[in-house]
Design a protein around this motif. Structure first.
Motif, PDB file in Angstrom:
ATOM      1  N   MET A 412       0.811  -1.216   0.000  1.00 47.71           N
ATOM      2  CA  MET A 412       0.000   0.000   0.000  1.00 47.71           C
ATOM      3  C   MET A 412       0.845   1.267   0.000  1.00 47.71           C
ATOM      4  SD  MET A 412      -3.462  -0.798   2.078  1.00 47.71           S
ATOM      5  CE  MET A 412      -4.542  -2.123   1.469  1.00 47.71           C
ATOM      6  N   ASP A 413       2.148   1.098  -0.027  1.00 50.63           N
ATOM      7  CA  ASP A 413       3.068   2.229  -0.150  1.00 50.63           C
ATOM      8  C   ASP A 413       3.567   2.410  -1.577  1.00 50.63           C
ATOM      9  OD1 ASP A 413       4.330  -0.228   0.038  1.00 50.63           O
ATOM     10  OD2 ASP A 413       6.159   0.593   0.915  1.00 50.63           O
ATOM     11  N   GLY A 456       8.081   8.314  -1.389  1.00 48.56           N
ATOM     12  CA  GLY A 456       6.698   8.729  -1.204  1.00 48.56           C
ATOM     13  C   GLY A 456       5.817   7.705  -0.518  1.00 48.56           C
ATOM     14  N   ALA A 457       6.433   6.823   0.283  1.00 48.23           N
ATOM     15  CA  ALA A 457       5.688   5.701   0.859  1.00 48.23           C
ATOM     16  C   ALA A 457       4.561   6.154   1.766  1.00 48.23           C
ATOM     17  CB  ALA A 457       6.647   4.792   1.621  1.00 48.23           C
ATOM     18  N   PHE A 458       4.853   7.041   2.709  1.00 43.06           N
ATOM     19  CA  PHE A 458       3.840   7.417   3.695  1.00 43.06           C
ATOM     20  C   PHE A 458       2.672   8.159   3.054  1.00 43.06           C
ATOM     21  CE2 PHE A 458       7.594   7.100   6.601  1.00 43.06           C
ATOM     22  CZ  PHE A 458       7.115   6.026   7.340  1.00 43.06           C
ATOM     23  N   GLU A 459       2.968   9.008   2.079  1.00 45.82           N
ATOM     24  CA  GLU A 459       1.891   9.727   1.396  1.00 45.82           C
ATOM     25  C   GLU A 459       0.958   8.748   0.677  1.00 45.82           C
ATOM     26  OE1 GLU A 459       5.051  10.378   1.262  1.00 45.82           O
ATOM     27  OE2 GLU A 459       5.374  12.475   1.846  1.00 45.82           O
ATOM     28  N   ARG A 460       1.556   7.717   0.061  1.00 41.57           N
ATOM     29  CA  ARG A 460       0.748   6.740  -0.673  1.00 41.57           C
ATOM     30  C   ARG A 460      -0.101   5.900   0.277  1.00 41.57           C
ATOM     31  NH1 ARG A 460      -2.018   6.852  -4.831  1.00 41.57           N
ATOM     32  NH2 ARG A 460      -2.925   4.792  -5.166  1.00 41.57           N
ATOM     33  N   ILE A 461       0.474   5.540   1.426  1.00 39.38           N
ATOM     34  CA  ILE A 461      -0.280   4.770   2.411  1.00 39.38           C
ATOM     35  C   ILE A 461      -1.501   5.559   2.871  1.00 39.38           C
ATOM     36  CG2 ILE A 461      -0.222   3.811   4.754  1.00 39.38           C
ATOM     37  CD1 ILE A 461       2.777   3.217   4.264  1.00 39.38           C
ATOM     38  N   VAL A 462      -1.300   6.837   3.167  1.00 37.19           N
ATOM     39  CA  VAL A 462      -2.415   7.677   3.619  1.00 37.19           C
ATOM     40  C   VAL A 462      -3.515   7.720   2.564  1.00 37.19           C
ATOM     41  CG1 VAL A 462      -3.093  10.046   4.148  1.00 37.19           C
ATOM     42  CG2 VAL A 462      -1.059   9.071   5.222  1.00 37.19           C
ATOM     43  N   GLU A 463      -3.139   7.857   1.302  1.00 36.12           N
ATOM     44  CA  GLU A 463      -4.145   7.896   0.236  1.00 36.12           C
ATOM     45  C   GLU A 463      -4.952   6.605   0.189  1.00 36.12           C
ATOM     46  OE1 GLU A 463      -5.146  10.409  -1.799  1.00 36.12           O
ATOM     47  OE2 GLU A 463      -3.899  11.553  -0.406  1.00 36.12           O
ATOM     48  N   ASN A 464      -4.287   5.470   0.355  1.00 35.31           N
ATOM     49  CA  ASN A 464      -5.000   4.190   0.344  1.00 35.31           C
ATOM     50  C   ASN A 464      -5.916   4.036   1.550  1.00 35.31           C
ATOM     51  OD1 ASN A 464      -4.315   2.521  -2.017  1.00 35.31           O
ATOM     52  ND2 ASN A 464      -2.216   2.682  -1.289  1.00 35.31           N
ATOM     53  N   LEU A 465      -5.467   4.489   2.703  1.00 30.64           N
ATOM     54  CA  LEU A 465      -6.268   4.340   3.907  1.00 30.64           C
ATOM     55  C   LEU A 465      -7.455   5.299   3.939  1.00 30.64           C
ATOM     56  CD1 LEU A 465      -3.529   3.803   6.648  1.00 30.64           C
ATOM     57  CD2 LEU A 465      -4.773   2.110   5.308  1.00 30.64           C
ATOM     58  N   VAL A 495       5.365  11.889  11.704  1.00 29.52           N
ATOM     59  CA  VAL A 495       4.447  12.737  10.948  1.00 29.52           C
ATOM     60  C   VAL A 495       3.308  11.899  10.366  1.00 29.52           C
ATOM     61  CG1 VAL A 495       4.237  14.282   8.968  1.00 29.52           C
ATOM     62  CG2 VAL A 495       6.263  14.396  10.430  1.00 29.52           C
ATOM     63  N   PHE A 496       3.640  10.716   9.852  1.00 32.14           N
ATOM     64  CA  PHE A 496       2.636   9.791   9.299  1.00 32.14           C
ATOM     65  C   PHE A 496       1.595   9.420  10.364  1.00 32.14           C
ATOM     66  CE2 PHE A 496       1.785   5.110   9.086  1.00 32.14           C
ATOM     67  CZ  PHE A 496       0.826   5.145   8.081  1.00 32.14           C
ATOM     68  N   VAL A 497       2.056   9.071  11.554  1.00 31.39           N
ATOM     69  CA  VAL A 497       1.132   8.690  12.621  1.00 31.39           C
ATOM     70  C   VAL A 497       0.221   9.845  12.986  1.00 31.39           C
ATOM     71  CG1 VAL A 497       0.950   7.945  15.036  1.00 31.39           C
ATOM     72  CG2 VAL A 497       2.676   6.935  13.550  1.00 31.39           C
ATOM     73  N   ARG A 498       0.786  11.017  13.095  1.00 34.11           N
ATOM     74  CA  ARG A 498      -0.023  12.174  13.484  1.00 34.11           C
ATOM     75  C   ARG A 498      -1.028  12.538  12.401  1.00 34.11           C
ATOM     76  NH1 ARG A 498       2.924  17.082  15.969  1.00 34.11           N
ATOM     77  NH2 ARG A 498       0.709  17.538  16.253  1.00 34.11           N
ATOM     78  N   ASN A 499      -0.678  12.353  11.153  1.00 30.19           N
ATOM     79  CA  ASN A 499      -1.639  12.591  10.083  1.00 30.19           C
ATOM     80  C   ASN A 499      -2.782  11.597  10.145  1.00 30.19           C
ATOM     81  OD1 ASN A 499      -0.791  14.909   8.740  1.00 30.19           O
ATOM     82  ND2 ASN A 499       0.730  13.809   7.529  1.00 30.19           N
TER      83      ASN A 499
END
Length: 533
Positions: A412-413, A456-465, A495-499
């Motif tokens: 998912m990343d 760009g892993a974390f940004e992509r994970i957020v988009e999927n979630l 930052v990923f967790v807080r988002n």
């Protein structure tokens, strides 16, 4: 020990306790401490983002979690609000428990778990290897190392997702049980084999599922015994600390054939693993039953080798053998063994864990390489096929639904943007397809990232979630270790967790002076006493 938490008291970062009894992180030969042994720094102090660092003084035995404001947050939208409901887990290292049943890096892992708790992580995933627990003899179980980890997780206040791994792993060097490997030496037909006679010894062939090759027992009988022992030994943790169980379904725990065997680079689409004696016997019987005995002598002769691109030979080409009557015969048989294996394992697990109230999971691979080709050859060699262009994953998803099992989907990343053009890969389209297939059958999806770092892993994970239609309610980030706690990576992870958690600061918060909260949790010599000064 005294812990000072400096920062905004409204965030969950300041609600959790942080107690460190060691002044540095060490994983193997890598030290994850900061400027000195008296300072453990997760994040750069000069960063423009919100920084989290751990400062320890050996004289005062004082540990501070320092949080400075300034992190940009996601704007609250109907889609992003879904993120707050996603449970976040982090995987422990594969060698958390050694093949001798010792807990590796105990102090570092304990400190790391407390840091994750501080961040607001829900729980951790623990890989539990068959080759460690049932190492010496059939039915002789030793859970001591994994019990110790479960107790640590419970004390820290995290949840635990147990991954029962019936495969071996060269990294970190945990194989199948010793007694199983001895059987394999005497009877090599229990392992997957390619057309060159090379064996894959990290898991057993699907063709022996119901064959009594393990000291008079079938692998499914051994699997049931393992699950029942786990259920009994960990009964006190079930439903409170242990909130999920994953069943290993094949190589690396994924439901697939080991189509690449030892080819790390994966330059090709992989090869068919149908040449052990039990697979050949099954193929021969199937060919005779369909009136084509000559088709049962072996796998496709015109399929490319491991290091050859799939379109370099005729089998996977448009109009090639994969679309012929023979191709449909072979691929239907090959995929049916994969589907049957999934049904057997999940049925055994559903029966063994019936009534405990803990969801079961199984993991699929994300076979995105070469999926822009019409044949999608990486799926075919791994065992996923359906005739006439139908959904290749439909039968598998139905098995998961039948057994009330959740599906873990990795990758998912990954984004199409960062794939090599030569690989003709589209992880985004395949992931969307899998999520749609699961939604049709009402199978709950859990997510994971890929094992290697990607841009760009974390940004992509957020988009999927954020995709509420997929209904992903749990994401496991893989995996703790030296890289995970490096300053640059842990900064990005924070930052990923807080988002995910939507920690939006008010204007009053941003203008306020930094506040300090001190929590006394004992001196380390006695029982901790939680007091807020």
């Amino acid at each position: 020990m005294e812990v000072s938490v400096i920062g905004n008291p409204q965030t969950r970062l300041c609600r959790a306790e942080l107690a460190y009894r060691e002044l540095g992180f060490r994983f193997g030969s890598v030290v994850i401490s900061g400027e000195s042994r008296n300072k453990v720094t997760f994040l750069s102090q000069s960063s423009n983002f919100k920084d989290l660092s751990i400062r320890c003084s050996s004289r005062s035995v004082k540990c501070e979690a320092v949080v400075s404001d300034g992190v940009p947050f996601l704007k609250s939208t109907p889609n992003s609000r879904w993120l707050a409901s996603v449970k976040l887990f982090v995987g422990l290292p594969l060698d958390t428990v050694s093949d001798c049943n010792n807990v590796n890096h105990l102090k570092a892992i304990t400190a790391g778990l407390k840091a994750l708790k501080l961040l607001g992580v829900e729980g951790i995933e623990l890989p539990i290897f068959w080759g460690v627990v049932e190492k010496e003899a059939s039915g002789k179980y030793d859970w001591s190392g994994y019990l110790a980890v479960a107790e640590i997780v419970k004390k820290v206040g995290l949840k635990l997702h147990a991954s029962l791994s019936f495969h071996g792993s060269k990294n970190p060097g945990i194989g199948l049980p010793d007694w199983v490997e001895k059987i394999g030496e005497a009877e090599p037909g229990v392992y997957f084999t390619d057309r060159y006679g090379q064996q894959y010894k990290e898991c057993l062939s699907f063709a022996v599922d119901d064959v009594p090759v393990l000291d008079g027992k079938t692998p499914m009988e051994v699997c049931r015994g393992f699950c029942e022992s786990f259920k009994s030994v960990f009964s006190d943790y079930m439903g409170n600390t242990i909130t999920g169980i994953t069943l290993g379904l094949g190589p690396d725990g994924e439901l697939r054939y080991p189509s690449h065997q030892h080819d790390v680079k994966r330059s090709g689409a992989g090869e068919f693993q149908c040449y052990d004696k039990h697979m050949l016997s099954a193929l021969k019987g199937y060919a005779e039953s369909t009136g084509n005995p000559l088709w049962g002598l072996g796998g496709p002769h015109d399929a490319p080798a491991y290091d050859q691109q799939p379109h370099s030979s005729s089998f996977f080409s448009d109009g090639g053998s994969w679309e012929s009557q023979y191709g449909d015969f072979f691929l239907s048989w090959y995929s049916s063994l994969l589907t049957s294996h999934a049904d057997r394992v999940l049925s055994v697990a559903s029966s063994a864990f019936s009534g405990i109230g803990v969801p079961l999971c199984g993991k699929l691979p994300l076979l995105h390489q070469w999926n822009k080709l019409r044949s999608q050859p990486s799926e075919l060699t791994a065992g996923f096929y359906s005739p006439n262009g139908q959904d290749r994953y439909e039968a598998i998803v139905e098995i998961f639904a039948k057994n009330s099992c959740r599906m873990i989907i990795p990758g998912m990343d990954l984004s199409d943007e960062h794939q090599s053009p030569e690989s003709l890969s589209s992880p985004e389209s395949l992931l969307a397809h899998l999520k749609t297939s699961c939604k049709k059958q009402r199978v709950v999806v859990s997510g994971q990232n890929s094992s290697a770092p990607v841009p760009g892993a974390f940004e992509r994970i957020v988009e999927n979630l954020k995709d509420e239609n997929a209904g992903i309610d749990l994401f496991t980030y893989q995996r703790m270790g030296a890289l995970f706690f490096s300053p640059e990576h842990f900064h990005a992870f924070t930052v990923f967790v807080r988002n995910l958690r939507q920690f939006e600061l008010t204007s009053d918060d941003q203008a306020a002076e930094v506040e300090t909260k001190t929590v006394n949790i004992g001196s380390g010599s006695g029982a901790p006493s939680l007091q807020t000064a």
